[in-house]
Design an enzyme around this catalytic site. Sequence first.
Site, short mmCIF file in Angstrom:
data_model
loop_
_atom_site.label_atom_id
_atom_site.label_comp_id
_atom_site.label_asym_id
_atom_site.label_seq_id
_atom_site.Cartn_x
_atom_site.Cartn_y
_atom_site.Cartn_z
N ILE A 12 2.48 109.25 102.64
CA ILE A 12 3.44 108.14 102.55
C ILE A 12 4.06 107.84 103.91
CG2 ILE A 12 5.50 107.26 101.37
CD1 ILE A 12 4.91 109.25 99.11
N LEU A 34 2.27 118.72 111.42
CA LEU A 34 0.81 118.69 111.20
C LEU A 34 0.36 119.93 110.43
CD1 LEU A 34 -0.51 117.21 114.59
CD2 LEU A 34 0.03 116.02 112.45
N THR A 133 11.94 112.36 94.96
CA THR A 133 10.95 112.14 93.91
C THR A 133 11.59 112.03 92.53
OG1 THR A 133 9.13 113.24 92.76
CG2 THR A 133 10.67 114.67 93.86
N ASP A 134 10.88 111.38 91.62
CA ASP A 134 11.36 111.31 90.23
C ASP A 134 11.23 112.65 89.51
OD1 ASP A 134 8.57 111.36 89.92
OD2 ASP A 134 8.45 109.54 88.71
N GLU A 135 10.46 113.59 90.11
CA GLU A 135 10.23 114.87 89.41
C GLU A 135 11.50 115.68 89.27
OE1 GLU A 135 6.81 117.15 90.29
OE2 GLU A 135 5.54 115.41 90.62
N TYR A 159 8.19 123.01 93.24
CA TYR A 159 8.29 121.82 94.09
C TYR A 159 9.51 120.98 93.72
CZ TYR A 159 7.53 116.92 95.38
OH TYR A 159 7.73 115.64 95.81
N LYS A 163 12.94 120.04 95.81
CA LYS A 163 13.36 118.66 96.14
C LYS A 163 14.76 118.40 95.55
CE LYS A 163 11.39 115.76 97.98
NZ LYS A 163 11.26 115.36 99.41
N ASN A 189 2.93 107.89 94.00
CA ASN A 189 2.32 106.91 94.90
C ASN A 189 0.80 107.07 94.89
OD1 ASN A 189 4.50 106.26 97.71
ND2 ASN A 189 5.11 106.89 95.67
N ILE A 215 -9.63 117.34 84.45
CA ILE A 215 -8.44 116.81 83.78
C ILE A 215 -7.66 117.99 83.21
CG2 ILE A 215 -7.62 115.35 81.87
CD1 ILE A 215 -9.20 113.56 83.46
N ASN A 258 -3.09 110.18 82.44
CA ASN A 258 -4.06 110.63 83.45
C ASN A 258 -5.48 110.22 83.06
OD1 ASN A 258 -1.96 111.78 84.82
ND2 ASN A 258 -2.27 113.83 83.97
P1 NAD Z 1 2.27 114.77 102.29
O1 NAD Z 1 2.12 116.18 101.81
O2 NAD Z 1 1.09 113.87 102.30
O3 NAD Z 1 2.87 114.75 103.76
C1 NAD Z 1 3.91 115.60 104.17
C2 NAD Z 1 4.01 115.53 105.69
O4 NAD Z 1 5.09 116.39 106.09
C3 NAD Z 1 2.75 116.05 106.40
O5 NAD Z 1 2.42 115.17 107.45
C4 NAD Z 1 3.15 117.41 106.94
O6 NAD Z 1 2.48 117.76 108.14
C5 NAD Z 1 4.64 117.19 107.18
N1 NAD Z 1 5.39 118.46 107.16
C6 NAD Z 1 5.32 119.43 106.20
N2 NAD Z 1 6.14 120.45 106.54
C7 NAD Z 1 6.75 120.10 107.71
C8 NAD Z 1 7.71 120.72 108.53
N3 NAD Z 1 8.22 121.93 108.24
N4 NAD Z 1 8.13 120.07 109.65
C9 NAD Z 1 7.62 118.85 109.96
N5 NAD Z 1 6.69 118.21 109.21
C10 NAD Z 1 6.27 118.83 108.10
O7 NAD Z 1 3.44 114.18 101.40
P2 NAD Z 1 3.63 112.69 100.84
O8 NAD Z 1 2.91 112.56 99.56
O9 NAD Z 1 3.37 111.73 101.94
O10 NAD Z 1 5.20 112.72 100.50
C11 NAD Z 1 6.17 112.38 101.49
C12 NAD Z 1 7.54 112.52 100.88
O11 NAD Z 1 7.66 111.67 99.74
C13 NAD Z 1 7.87 113.92 100.39
O12 NAD Z 1 9.22 114.19 100.69
C14 NAD Z 1 7.65 113.86 98.89
O13 NAD Z 1 8.48 114.80 98.21
C15 NAD Z 1 8.07 112.44 98.61
N6 NAD Z 1 7.44 111.79 97.44
C16 NAD Z 1 6.08 111.79 97.30
C17 NAD Z 1 5.50 111.11 96.23
C18 NAD Z 1 4.00 111.04 96.04
O14 NAD Z 1 3.53 110.51 95.03
N7 NAD Z 1 3.19 111.54 96.97
C19 NAD Z 1 6.32 110.44 95.31
C20 NAD Z 1 7.71 110.49 95.47
C21 NAD Z 1 8.26 111.16 96.56
O1 DAU Z 2 6.21 111.84 90.61
C1 DAU Z 2 6.23 111.92 92.01
C2 DAU Z 2 5.37 113.08 92.44
O2 DAU Z 2 4.02 112.70 92.24
C3 DAU Z 2 5.59 113.50 93.90
O3 DAU Z 2 6.92 113.96 94.05
C4 DAU Z 2 4.61 114.60 94.31
O4 DAU Z 2 4.77 114.89 95.69
C5 DAU Z 2 3.20 114.09 94.05
O5 DAU Z 2 2.27 115.11 94.35
C6 DAU Z 2 3.05 113.65 92.60
O6 DAU Z 2 3.13 114.81 91.71
P1 DAU Z 2 2.17 114.95 90.43
O7 DAU Z 2 2.11 116.36 90.05
O8 DAU Z 2 2.51 113.96 89.38
O9 DAU Z 2 0.80 114.43 91.13
P2 DAU Z 2 -0.71 115.00 91.06
O10 DAU Z 2 -1.56 113.98 91.72
O11 DAU Z 2 -0.81 116.41 91.50
O12 DAU Z 2 -1.00 114.96 89.50
C7 DAU Z 2 -0.88 113.75 88.76
C8 DAU Z 2 -1.21 114.07 87.31
O13 DAU Z 2 -2.60 114.42 87.21
C9 DAU Z 2 -0.46 115.28 86.77
O14 DAU Z 2 -0.13 115.06 85.41
C10 DAU Z 2 -1.45 116.43 86.90
C11 DAU Z 2 -2.79 115.72 86.70
N1 DAU Z 2 -3.94 116.32 87.44
C12 DAU Z 2 -3.82 116.55 88.77
C13 DAU Z 2 -4.86 117.09 89.49
C14 DAU Z 2 -4.72 117.37 90.97
C15 DAU Z 2 -5.13 116.58 86.76
O15 DAU Z 2 -5.25 116.35 85.55
N2 DAU Z 2 -6.16 117.11 87.49
C16 DAU Z 2 -6.09 117.41 88.80
O16 DAU Z 2 -7.07 117.95 89.39
#
Ligand code: NAD
Ligand code: DAU
Length: 352
Positions: A12, A34, A133-135, A159, A163, A189, A215, A258
């Site tokens: 993101i 990184l 996050t919504d989690e 996790y 958060k 996202n 799944i 899913n």
């Molecule tokens: P990501 O895991 O893809 O990226 C995380 C980044 O943080 C990486 O570039 C990593 O190198 C960096 N990082 C990790 N530890 C670090 C440290 N100690 N110091 C500096 N950099 C560090 O994560 P993402 O999916 O891009 O999520 C970004 C943010 O958004 C997070 O805070 C996550 O909780 C939040 N978020 C993610 C989602 C989602 O669906 N992915 C949804 C809602 C909120």
């Molecule tokens: O809701 C926001 C969150 O969404 C963020 O805060 C997290 O950083 C992000 O990783 C994501 O969490 P989820 O656990 O929802 O995402 P994930 O892609 O890991 O899983 C999405 C759904 O799919 C979940 O119900 C678990 C399921 N899943 C996931 C994987 C990796 C499977 O069924 N099979 C899989 O192999």
Amino acid sequence: MTILVTGGAGFIGSNFVLDWLKASDEPVVTLDALTYAGNLENLSSLDGDARHSFVKGDICDGALVAKLLAEHRPRALVHFAAESHVDRSISGPGAFMRTNIEGTYTLLEAARAYWSELDGAAKAAFRFHHVSTDEVYGSLGADDTPFAETKTYEPNSPYSASKAASDHLVRAWHHTYGLPVLTTNCSNNYGPLHFPEKLIPLMIVNALAGKPLPIYGDGQNVRDWLYVTDHASAIRAVLAGGQVGEVYNIGGWNEMTNLDIVHTVCSLLDELRPDAAGSYKRLITYVKDRPGHDRRYAIDARKIERELGWRPAETFATGIRKTVQWYLANPDWVSRVQSGAYRDWVAQQYSA
Ligand code: NAD
Ligand code: DAU
């Protein structure tokens, strides 16, 4: 003016930085450690762009953060850096406690020291934007109303607990010290540059490799999917007009199981990259459920729409098509992120 972005080489964060510099010329300093999830290649289109600078470093390094704030004098710190994968938090929670809790604490203290020395206008304008996050809100039943900003915190995984802790720290630094904070809690996202350990990119890369599509459980868990550049535009809107100390929920108004997600991905691949062996759906494999697996997330995104006029621009149909097309067009990015460490994780997580 400048903004400091943590975690800007992740999924993101990198989409946010690229989007920011498309929409404005305000410089960005990216701080990222990184880790396995951070990838400087995500920002390679900014090589040689004077508006962007990258610093490799840890958000737990208070001296480094203080130095960056003093040098660049940002008007905002946008905090994405985190350990973000729920499954990894189950098998190894320590890194989540360190980065998500201690790292956020370190940033808050460095930002407070910097902000308290600013003068009138700069002090009033400064923002600490915490991306969450919504989690943190826990799991919904099928008939429960979606998460509003007033929902109690009920995190269920290491996790989401880490958060939630970081959200509480951000809130406390505002109430106790007056630090001008903004918090956004966003749903799942998806989009380009998504590391293929998460559901959607994992399904795309596994399908293309002819591997099983795992799944968890019955596949009926529900998530509320948001295209990643919509998340970026929501953060811009909150940074520009959000009320200090307030929380804004961001979501896509797009709840799906899913199994429906995986069927959609397979249908798009069947259309765009047909496989002689038949539909990619043949690869769907039910595996052991995630421990403590939250059943349903859904966001009530009315506050950000009412107060800031933000709504997502993409529907799931448009966003998922762009996403699948991006993965088809970028096989080299995929193969480069599938390093030895990635292969070890996949072998450990899916071996049973
Ligand atoms: P990501 O895991 O893809 O990226 C995380 C980044 O943080 C990486 O570039 C990593 O190198 C960096 N990082 C990790 N530890 C670090 C440290 N100690 N110091 C500096 N950099 C560090 O994560 P993402 O999916 O891009 O999520 C970004 C943010 O958004 C997070 O805070 C996550 O909780 C939040 N978020 C993610 C989602 C989602 O669906 N992915 C949804 C809602 C909120
Ligand atoms: O809701 C926001 C969150 O969404 C963020 O805060 C997290 O950083 C992000 O990783 C994501 O969490 P989820 O656990 O929802 O995402 P994930 O892609 O890991 O899983 C999405 C759904 O799919 C979940 O119900 C678990 C399921 N899943 C996931 C994987 C990796 C499977 O069924 N099979 C899989 O192999």
